[in-house]
Enzyme design. Structure first.
Site, mmCIF file in Angstrom:
data_model
loop_
_atom_site.group_PDB
_atom_site.id
_atom_site.type_symbol
_atom_site.label_atom_id
_atom_site.label_comp_id
_atom_site.label_asym_id
_atom_site.label_seq_id
_atom_site.Cartn_x
_atom_site.Cartn_y
_atom_site.Cartn_z
ATOM 1 N N GLU D 244 42.360 62.047 94.174
ATOM 2 C CA GLU D 244 43.204 62.121 92.981
ATOM 3 C C GLU D 244 44.323 63.148 93.182
ATOM 4 O OE1 GLU D 244 41.325 63.710 89.537
ATOM 5 O OE2 GLU D 244 42.901 63.051 88.176
ATOM 6 N N SER D 381 43.064 72.140 85.374
ATOM 7 C CA SER D 381 44.227 72.814 84.789
ATOM 8 C C SER D 381 44.852 73.773 85.803
ATOM 9 C CB SER D 381 43.801 73.605 83.554
ATOM 10 O OG SER D 381 43.088 74.764 83.963
ATOM 11 N N ASN D 382 46.077 74.159 85.535
ATOM 12 C CA ASN D 382 46.735 75.082 86.460
ATOM 13 C C ASN D 382 45.998 76.415 86.557
ATOM 14 O OD1 ASN D 382 48.538 73.107 87.013
ATOM 15 N ND2 ASN D 382 50.366 74.238 86.351
#
Lengths: 382, 396, 382, 396
Positions: D244, D381-382
């Site tokens: 992904e 998430s970042n």
């Protein structure tokens, strides 16, 4: 697409890295060199010559060893990593570009072997008072006399000017165009005054009053022949590509020092590197270093691109990213070190200072960002 | 709700402004403005002028030379000092040890120290930080062992600002090594001429000798120089650090720098015009001014809230002032460095560049930029301030 | 210097806050109102009238209740905090400013009591297609006829235009100047079409073809009388001060929601608010909220300043800070919420959307930052 | 070292470009470019055109329809898809479940699923995330209990993108509740028509129905639909998530958006000229382009390093691509929103503003901006990516 070095390039990288790491073994060794009257240890220059570095920037048919932008990148990155006080930017990058693009075959044949042997240092007087970042601002005048051309005017901020045996000086011709001249900075009519830069290197101002000079003669009919400013642009572009590599070397080392510090420095009973907020800042530094490294690669590729407009925009883009990365990495390194990062006793502080000076050299962020914007950016609208 | 100053406050501001600009020597103020190194005499001269006027220690108790000003007057006064580029009264004397002695010292200590401290007849330095402690101040290791009428002090302090000029040092020392961290610390006044003290200079980024290491090797300190109660020093230190935080945003100083940048930009050639014609530069400056204006009002809100609470105790909101104030100070030095352009690379003391009287400052631009990196580190780094706010205000 | 509210102001704050909190008791209540044909519940408007809010923006001698910028700030902050779908900005801020600065005593005497009673809603048609943020771009033309003036042209993005019984329309006069006119948006020659905005409020476009209109007559001899653009500027300035307060109310609530979420949401076995990196972001949000609040205060003070240039620069500065804070607080709130912050089922997302629309209203960041820069900034160089 | 592409690679790019622009309907590509909602048929049509050409699943094993391209060819192909604004082949099919079945599935599963998965005859959705799990994916609670030849599944999944169109869902389910977190998870394929499955739409910020909740209430799943070994599902999920991450920087997409912004800016009136004359806007755009160029080369460096290592395993440097790539995607939507100016406030479907064909996009600008907030949240998430880099690269 290929990011590998050839085996010769790999050897060059190893040998220059080893050589500089041995001489610049720490802050004290560097400081001892910096305190010398020359601001460096001239003996090391011979070492660089012996490593083959000084002939590298020139074609084999001109008496050089046929290196290109990748070899320059390797050398400058090693210089950045070791924070070396070597005038390689002045001679091996700016001076070499002046000869490559601006000199006749005869001039090359005379000067390049001397440079390669470590017997001749150059620098280029790119700016004048009040020019700011505009390299086209050339008020110094060339005058033809029976004994040859003489130059009058003022140049400043000449990188390692005191170390140069000859300085390349752009001057305005009677025709209104610009020509490049070789001047003896200790000869008649020339007054050279050197001073320390913020980063421990040395700069010089040059006042010329009818100083005898030798005109550099580009290959007849070339773009460089038609307009001396073209040569100046090429010199500056070569300089930006080289500064980018130097900055990457310096940033990587400073980042490494910072991460080491986070691992070893303890506060509140734990290594400060266990605090998530500091971890994330160290990661942000890494991002900026990696972005800078990518743009240094881009600079090395584009510095020999054929299309001047494309080349110019690309190198400006390189400088913008390098400057932004240099500022962020330098500031954040100091912040993560706390007090110790504020002292001249800590080598990390010297990296920060060198990175800050790199930001000011050959055009600052705003200057180059405006150039990219003026060019319409990097991506075609189709 | 009214953000305007009263006529009395406006008149007070005018009085302060006129006095500072006429009485404090212009040469000293220029050094401050350009961020150049101040000599000991500069700082002494300036503070004595203020003290003669009764303005060196306005926030002290009136009986010891204070002025009983309102918080707003104090704010106005500090802002005017900063905007006139007057050296701030030595903070170690006026904002640190003085208030501690006034609040917690013995009568004898008050009589002995307070007046000469206000007049800078005694120059104090601070002995809090230690190598290895950093933001974790309470982990300090310098030991003071009671021996008859004296304490014998051994250890090392660092980041001792202007310690090279100091007559006395106020120190946090560990008097009870068995007690937990913050307990077991005492507040000791030590004469710098006492045998066993060695001062070693540290040169900071900008190339100045501003801070020092101070070594204590069997230094005998009369027990009468203990402030307050033994092992209660941490309480006094907290009191002192709260004082230190006030005015930390240095808004007046940033304003003064912005005004100077504008004057310089109008004189500095760039292309066909001056740097003032560079819309990009002016936009970056405008952005800074907007944030500074917001911070100025934030500061007034903090002061108003303190006045309303009738308390001098520190508001955790002062951490906001510290974070944002230090960022804006740093941004202003970045713009000054941008203004210097290629001349930002020039080492201290060298004047080069355009033949303009306005350009004598460029060699100091980088030094100021370098020096100002400290403002987000000292007095509790901005990361620590974030922790403080997360805990004290947000409850995280 | 004084940040306290008077006791009357305190009561207003309590009553409006209580009233709106009761009606806007959650996302479902708001959504039910939004889905009505009017895009709101008109019954609430009567409630606002009963609270005295609708007469507040006008002087007592004009039939109002003598409120000023602080009262507007109180009302708008409450609206922002409850994310209310009330056209108070249109009637009580923009429309009210149009009357205050642009109407004759007779017009005020006729209209203000109706507004105060909740029987008359206004809006102001500030922009035209293609004007972008330039309020001086007025192509709509006024023509004198024996039956009075008629207007022809196109206006767009009229805030809550469908809720307005009369719309204030700037139009170009034969003299080349600009006048303000009252137009019945459902009258002859007027075609009003409404549509949803991104934030759930409603906007409208207005096409005029010789639509009968009543000219607003400013006090003779005033600055507003001399130039209709002056009135438009005052309307926009009042609007910016009000939007600032609304944004502060919305930001404070969104920040509160975010901190609550950090305290309650658990991951990896702990509340996510225990992660230092997230704590620091929540603190950065707080800084931005506080800076915005300060500038909202500044806006309330400066909106009545006498010097037009100073007032204009100040309100532009206010909008820049509000916009930057709104963007940072909105984006960071979504980021800290993770997936849930991305859904319309979560009220926090609606705050983000309202804040984003506020950024676009009455001039964006770049527009106002340029105005501050053009004005030479806020601090005198001496 | 050479950043240039070989003549073969350049020819490959030209071939891909020509095919995409001539064969994929312009109407579909325009929707992608403007960030408008795609219908199920748009996605199916586009993928079938690619699949007919053999390009829907070039990274799969050749025997199942893959192309045996080099990493550079894959990079070029993806970049061309993005730059031509072609809908990417459905990632749940092509980058997620397909490779997992090809690598870990039974022969029967491969024969049953792979060809229709490549051709989008089966539409897959993903059942990984659960309410309450978020970034802590392994804390999932959905249970599957073996009962004869079936598993009985109970629980809830969320953020199921385009689940409303799906024929099948691939799920992580807990098969051993006693085992520690990551152990005890299995990978199960479930027909969406099975009784007991309910899909509830979630409308996201931009107003579209893009994601769903999926509820499982005593859903009986044939045991033959277990992929690989029971309780080894976490290994397959890691394999899948690594897939992904590739192409997550979406550089081609951001490039396409920048090109579009430039075209629009040249047509959009502002003041006396167009938005292209606004030097501030152009400077912000240039800054984005510079960072994007740097990221493009960073991405090539990551690919080159992977090729050299002869490995398809994820490089932790891909976290850099995720962080910076998502930031730049978001910045590009911010510039588009700025370009829309006051029309950014306009709700979806309303065309207003200057009478210019070029302005039909403005109502979609805010939606795109809102929708793109997700790119720094999903797929780790970042903040999580920062943690990954801190640990895996910096050793902190």
């Amino acid at each position: 697409m290929d990011f590998d070095l050839t085996s010769e390039q790999g050897q060059l990288k190893d040998s220059i890295g080893r050589y500089l790491a041995g001489r610049y073994s720490g802050l004290e060794a560097r400081e001892a060199m910096r305190r010398r009257p020359e601001g460096r240890d001239p003996a090391l220059w011979q070492g660089l010559a012996e490593l083959g570095l000084l002939g590298m920037p020139f074609a084999e048919e001109d008496g050089g060893y046929g290196g290109g932008p990748v070899e320059t990148m390797i050398a400058m990155e090693a210089i950045g990593r070791s924070l070396a006080l070597e005038p390689f930017l002045a001679t091996g990058v700016l001076g070499a570009a002046a000869l490559r693009f601006g000199a006749s075959a005869a001039q090359k044949a005379r000067l390049i072997p001397e440079i390669a042997a470590g017997d001749l240092c150059l620098s280029v007087a790119l700016t004048e008072p009040g020019a700011r970042h505009d390299l086209g601002h050339v008020a110094t005048r060339a005058e033809e006399t029976p004994a040859g051309p003489v130059l009058s005017g003022r140049k400043d901020l000449i990188v390692w000017g005191e170390s140069a045996d000859a300085i390349v000086v752009p001057a305005r011709l009677d025709t209104g165009g610009v020509g490049l001249f070789l001047v003896d900075p200790r000869g008649a009519g020339a007054q050279l005054s050197g001073y320390a830069a913020q980063d421990g290197s040395r700069l010089a101002d040059l006042v010329l009053d009818r100083a005898p000079a030798e005109r550099l003669d580009p290959v007849e009919g070339s773009a460089e022949d038609a307009d001396g400013l073209t040569v100046i642009e090429r010199i500056a572009e070569a300089g930006i590509a080289a500064l980018a590599a130097e900055a990457v070397g310096a940033m990587e080392e400073l980042h490494r020092l910072t991460v080491d510090y986070l691992k070893t420095r303890r506060q509140f009973g734990v290594p400060i590197g266990s605090f998530q907020a500091l971890q994330h800042k160290a990661v942000d530094m890494l991002l900026m270093v990696e972005q800078a490294r990518s743009m240094a690669c881009y600079g090395a590729m584009m510095v020999e691109a054929d299309d001047p407009a494309e080349r110019r925009a690309a190198l400006s883009a390189v400088k913008v990213q390098i400057n932004r990365s240099a500022r962020f990495v330098g500031q954040t390194a100091v912040q993560l070190h706390g007090g110790i990062g504020m002292t001249m006793e800590y080598i990390g502080a010297h990296y920060f200072k060198r990175l800050t000076v790199i930001e000011t050299q050959l055009g600052d962020t705003a200057f180059h960002l405006a150039r990219v914007a003026d060019a319409g950016g990097l991506i075609a609208a189709e | 709700m009214d953000l305007r100053f009263t006529p009395e406050e406006t008149a007070f501001r005018a009085e302060v402004r006129a006095f500072l600009r006429s009485e404090i020597p212009a040469g000293i103020r220029r050094k401050v403005s350009e961020g150049r190194k101040l000599e000991r005499e500069d700082i002494v001269a300036s503070q004595r002028i203020l003290n003669a006027k009764g303005w060196a220690v306005p926030h002290w108790p009136v009986e010891w030379g204070g002025q009983d000003w309102s918080a707003i007057q104090r704010y106005i006064f500090t802002e005017e000092l900063q905007q006139a580029a007057v050296p701030l009264p030595l903070q170690f004397n006026c904002y640190m040890v003085g208030p501690v002695i006034a609040a917690f010292g013995s009568e004898a200590q008050k009589r002995r120290f307070l007046a000469p401290t206000a007049n800078l007849d005694i120059w104090w330095c601070q002995g809090f930080s230690e190598p290895g402690a950093g933001s974790d101040l309470a982990s300090l290791k310098t030991r003071a062992v009671r021996d008859g009428d004296s304490y014998v002090v051994n250890g090392q302090k660092t980041w001792t600002t202007l310690g090279q000029y100091a007559d006395w040092i106020f120190c946090l020392v560990r008097t009870d090594p068995e007690a937990k961290k913050q307990a077991g610390i005492s507040f000791l006044l030590i004469d710098m001429k006492t045998p066993g003290i060695t001062v070693r200079p540290i040169v900071t980024l900008e190339g100045h000798h501003e801070v020092n290491e101070v070594f204590f090797d069997d230094v005998r300190v009369p027990a009468e120089n203990l402030v307050g109660t033994e092992n209660k020093g941490w309480d006094y230190a907290k009191f002192l650090l709260a004082n230190e935080r006030s005015g930390i945003a240095r808004i007046g100083m940033t304003k003064e720098r912005i005004a100077r940048i504008k004057r310089l930009a109008r004189e500095l050639p760039s292309g066909a015009g001056t740097m003032w014609d560079d819309i990009g530069f002016r936009t970056r400056l405008a952005q800074l001014e907007i944030e500074l204006k917001a911070l100025e009002i934030t500061q007034m809100r903090v002061i108003a809230a303190q006045m309303k609470a009738g308390s001098d105790r520190p508001d955790p909101a002062s951490s906001i002032l510290k974070i944002k104030g230090s960022e804006l100070q740093q941004t202003s030095t970045e713009l000054l460095l941008e203004l210097a352009g290629p001349y930002g690379a020039v080492g201290a003391g060298r004047v080069t560049g355009p033949e303009s009287a306005a350009f004598g400052w460029a060699d100091a631009a980088a030094a100021l930029y370098f020096n100002n990196r400290k403002v987000s580190i000292y007095g509790g780094s901005n990361e620590i301030q974030h922790n403080v706010i997360a805990k004290a205000i947000l409850g995280l």
